[in-house]
Design a protein around this motif. Structure first.
Motif, PDB file in Angstrom:
ATOM      1  N   PHE A 109     -24.485  99.692 136.060  1.00 39.93           N
ATOM      2  CA  PHE A 109     -24.035  99.140 137.449  1.00 39.93           C
ATOM      3  C   PHE A 109     -23.918  97.451 137.196  1.00 39.93           C
ATOM      4  O   PHE A 109     -24.768  96.921 136.508  1.00 39.93           O
ATOM      5  CB  PHE A 109     -24.937  99.449 138.782  1.00 39.93           C
ATOM      6  N   LEU A 139     -22.697  93.189 138.536  1.00 41.29           N
ATOM      7  CA  LEU A 139     -22.343  92.288 139.850  1.00 41.29           C
ATOM      8  C   LEU A 139     -21.982  91.124 139.750  1.00 41.29           C
ATOM      9  O   LEU A 139     -21.806  90.533 140.802  1.00 41.29           O
ATOM     10  CB  LEU A 139     -23.941  92.421 140.428  1.00 41.29           C
ATOM     11  N   THR A 197     -15.792  92.370 135.863  1.00 44.38           N
ATOM     12  CA  THR A 197     -15.222  92.546 137.122  1.00 44.38           C
ATOM     13  C   THR A 197     -13.856  92.184 137.197  1.00 44.38           C
ATOM     14  O   THR A 197     -12.949  92.542 137.965  1.00 44.38           O
ATOM     15  CB  THR A 197     -16.016  91.178 138.034  1.00 44.38           C
ATOM     16  N   TYR A 201     -23.090  88.624 144.703  1.00 44.49           N
ATOM     17  CA  TYR A 201     -23.243  90.075 144.172  1.00 44.49           C
ATOM     18  C   TYR A 201     -24.670  90.479 144.669  1.00 44.49           C
ATOM     19  O   TYR A 201     -25.577  89.734 144.704  1.00 44.49           O
ATOM     20  CB  TYR A 201     -23.247  90.169 142.687  1.00 44.49           C
ATOM     21  N   TYR A 230     -27.289  93.954 144.583  1.00 44.19           N
ATOM     22  CA  TYR A 230     -27.443  95.377 143.844  1.00 44.19           C
ATOM     23  C   TYR A 230     -27.984  96.369 144.707  1.00 44.19           C
ATOM     24  O   TYR A 230     -28.972  96.064 145.340  1.00 44.19           O
ATOM     25  CB  TYR A 230     -28.429  94.988 142.637  1.00 44.19           C
ATOM     26  N   PHE A 257     -32.126  91.808 141.563  1.00 45.03           N
ATOM     27  CA  PHE A 257     -30.877  91.986 140.874  1.00 45.03           C
ATOM     28  C   PHE A 257     -31.376  92.513 139.486  1.00 45.03           C
ATOM     29  O   PHE A 257     -32.290  92.397 138.895  1.00 45.03           O
ATOM     30  CB  PHE A 257     -30.331  90.558 140.609  1.00 45.03           C
ATOM     31  N   ASN A 306     -29.933  93.665 135.764  1.00 44.66           N
ATOM     32  CA  ASN A 306     -28.790  93.606 134.605  1.00 44.66           C
ATOM     33  C   ASN A 306     -29.167  94.506 133.313  1.00 44.66           C
ATOM     34  O   ASN A 306     -28.731  94.117 132.476  1.00 44.66           O
ATOM     35  CB  ASN A 306     -28.565  91.912 134.196  1.00 44.66           C
ATOM     36  N   THR A 331     -25.638 100.219 141.986  1.00 43.01           N
ATOM     37  CA  THR A 331     -24.274  99.953 142.094  1.00 43.01           C
ATOM     38  C   THR A 331     -24.187  98.508 142.533  1.00 43.01           C
ATOM     39  O   THR A 331     -25.271  98.111 143.119  1.00 43.01           O
ATOM     40  CB  THR A 331     -23.466 100.949 142.800  1.00 43.01           C
ATOM     41  N   TYR A 332     -23.171  97.815 142.559  1.00 42.79           N
ATOM     42  CA  TYR A 332     -23.182  96.612 142.820  1.00 42.79           C
ATOM     43  C   TYR A 332     -22.032  96.215 143.776  1.00 42.79           C
ATOM     44  O   TYR A 332     -20.988  96.907 143.740  1.00 42.79           O
ATOM     45  CB  TYR A 332     -22.742  95.621 141.743  1.00 42.79           C
ATOM     46  N   ASP A 337     -19.589  99.903 139.586  1.00 42.88           N
ATOM     47  CA  ASP A 337     -20.983 100.172 138.335  1.00 42.88           C
ATOM     48  C   ASP A 337     -20.323  99.275 137.490  1.00 42.88           C
ATOM     49  O   ASP A 337     -19.200  98.640 137.403  1.00 42.88           O
ATOM     50  CB  ASP A 337     -20.634 101.517 137.749  1.00 42.88           C
TER      51      ASP A 337
END
Length: 399
Positions: free
Chosen positions: A10, A12, A81, A121, A123, A134, A136, A147-148, A158
């Motif tokens: 996932f 963001l 993204t 963003y 999370y 958050f 990563n 998920t973001y 994701d």
């Protein structure tokens, strides 16, 4: 070759400027397109070097266990993204307005989006919905699962590595050629051991269901279906998700307490007619330690066909224990117990009068009666009468 399950990880962040709302092919966006392409080249090369999977090797060079890859970078998130935004646009996704999107996110996930926050963003952690930190790290379904929410572009997704989204061998043939020369193992100083690398091109060449091309198609359908269902009210997408993304759909109800869609709610209910899982459907504990009872479950039961109603009644009648309400004070527990017994009694009363003595006898105790009175019987007009009529049980009927 080790069997691979393409991991849904996932992410963001996004790289497009907010002002960039036009198609990337437009002449006005040409400089941005060049910059993005350069970034994508760099990121793809990095991801091909790291491979699809990494696993620890013993002294004989045999695979011992899968290891986590390094956390993905901001640049990787940004580029992904952009790719995902284009996938959604090209497949008919209509991004809602900021207000509609923010309201829907709050209704579904219980998260408030602050429009004045510089954070673009959010999370969403499936394992701990109240953890807003958050993440990563690639989702592995064991340690990481979330998920973001992509603010300003108004979709959820994701994180996916570029090979999981694009046919890199076709679109970036020069970089794809370099993959053949990249090493298949490296020494991890942190783990103090050799680490093997399974390359993306190996999965591209597979002839089974783990073929990368099939996985890419699935990933795109996953992204499209989640967003079109949640934000475009697309029923066909919900059907696809029921067959292909059950964990996500169940989490909406069982983790986040989203009960506004009765089609979804009935589907989740029918899959969770067992004590532990059913309890997750009838109430939700919020991150503010409030307990929300979901009478919608009993509304779904009431609207079912006669055969299905009988199934629900047999389950409720066989459920000997009250719902498990952990870490709650007596008042909160009593309220959940009371509402459960009330709505279960009302539901069974509409089918078979004999079953009405199944529930309230479990609360035939002075401490509960006093609590009910103190709360004005939860402002339900016929609660008091139904409680008093059924709390002692029926003659010859099970309690």
């Amino acid at each position: 070759m080790k069997v691979v399950i393409v991991l849904f990880v996932f992410f963001l962040f996004q790289s497009c400027n907010k002002e960039n709302k036009q198609e990337i092919q437009s002449k006005e966006n040409y400089p941005l397109q060049e910059k993005k392409l350069k970034t994508m080249n760099d990121i793809l090369e990095k991801q091909l070097k790291e491979g699809a999977l990494q696993y620890a090797l013993d002294d004989d060079g045999n695979s011992v266990s899968e290891t986590l890859k390094h956390s993905f970078s901001i640049d990787e998130l940004n580029t992904c993204t952009v790719v995902i935004s284009e996938i959604l646009k090209s497949n008919g996704y209509k991004a809602p307005s900021d207000i509609d999107f923010n309201n829907k996110i709050n209704k579904i996930f219980g998260r408030l989006i602050n429009p004045n926050s510089l954070n673009k963003y959010l999370y969403i952690n499936y394992y701990n919905k109240c953890d807003k930190e958050f993440c990563n790290q690639s989702n592995d379904g064991v340690n990481f699962n979330g998920t973001y929410i992509i603010k300003n572009k108004n979709f959820i997704t994701d994180f996916f590595y570029l090979p999981e989204l694009i046919n890199y061998q076709e679109k970036f043939p020069n970089i794809a050629q370099l993959e053949k020369k990249y090493p298949s193992e490296w020494y991890n100083d942190e783990l103090k051991m050799k680490v093997g690398i399974e390359k993306w091109m190996e999965f591209e060449a597979r002839k089974d269901d783990y073929n990368l091309s099939k996985a890419r198609n699935f990933n795109k359908l996953l992204i499209i279906s989640r967003n079109k269902y949640l934000f475009n009210d697309n029923k066909a997408s919900l059907v696809w998700l029921k067959f292909n993304d059950q964990y996500f759909l169940e989490s909406l109800v069982k983790v986040f307490g989203y009960v506004q869609d009765k089609d979804l709610l009935k589907w989740v209910l029918d899959r969770n007619l067992n004590d532990d899982e059913f309890d997750k459907l009838i109430f939700t504990k919020t991150c503010e330690n409030k307990y929300i009872f979901h009478k919608e479950i009993f509304e779904v039961m009431t609207e079912a066909d006669e055969r299905t109603k009988e199934k629900y009644i047999m389950f409720l009648r066989g459920k000997t224990e009250l719902p498990k309400v952990e870490d709650a004070n007596f008042s909160d527990k009593a309220r959940i117990y009371a509402l459960y017994c009330y709505y279960a009694t009302k539901f069974t009363q509409s089918i078979d009068q004999g079953y009405v003595y199944t529930f309230f006898p479990k609360l035939n105790d002075e401490k509960f009666e006093e609590e009910f009175k103190r709360n004005n019987y939860y402002n339900i007009p016929d609660f008091k009468k139904l409680f008093e009529d059924t709390k002692n049980g029926g003659i010859g009927l099970p309690m």
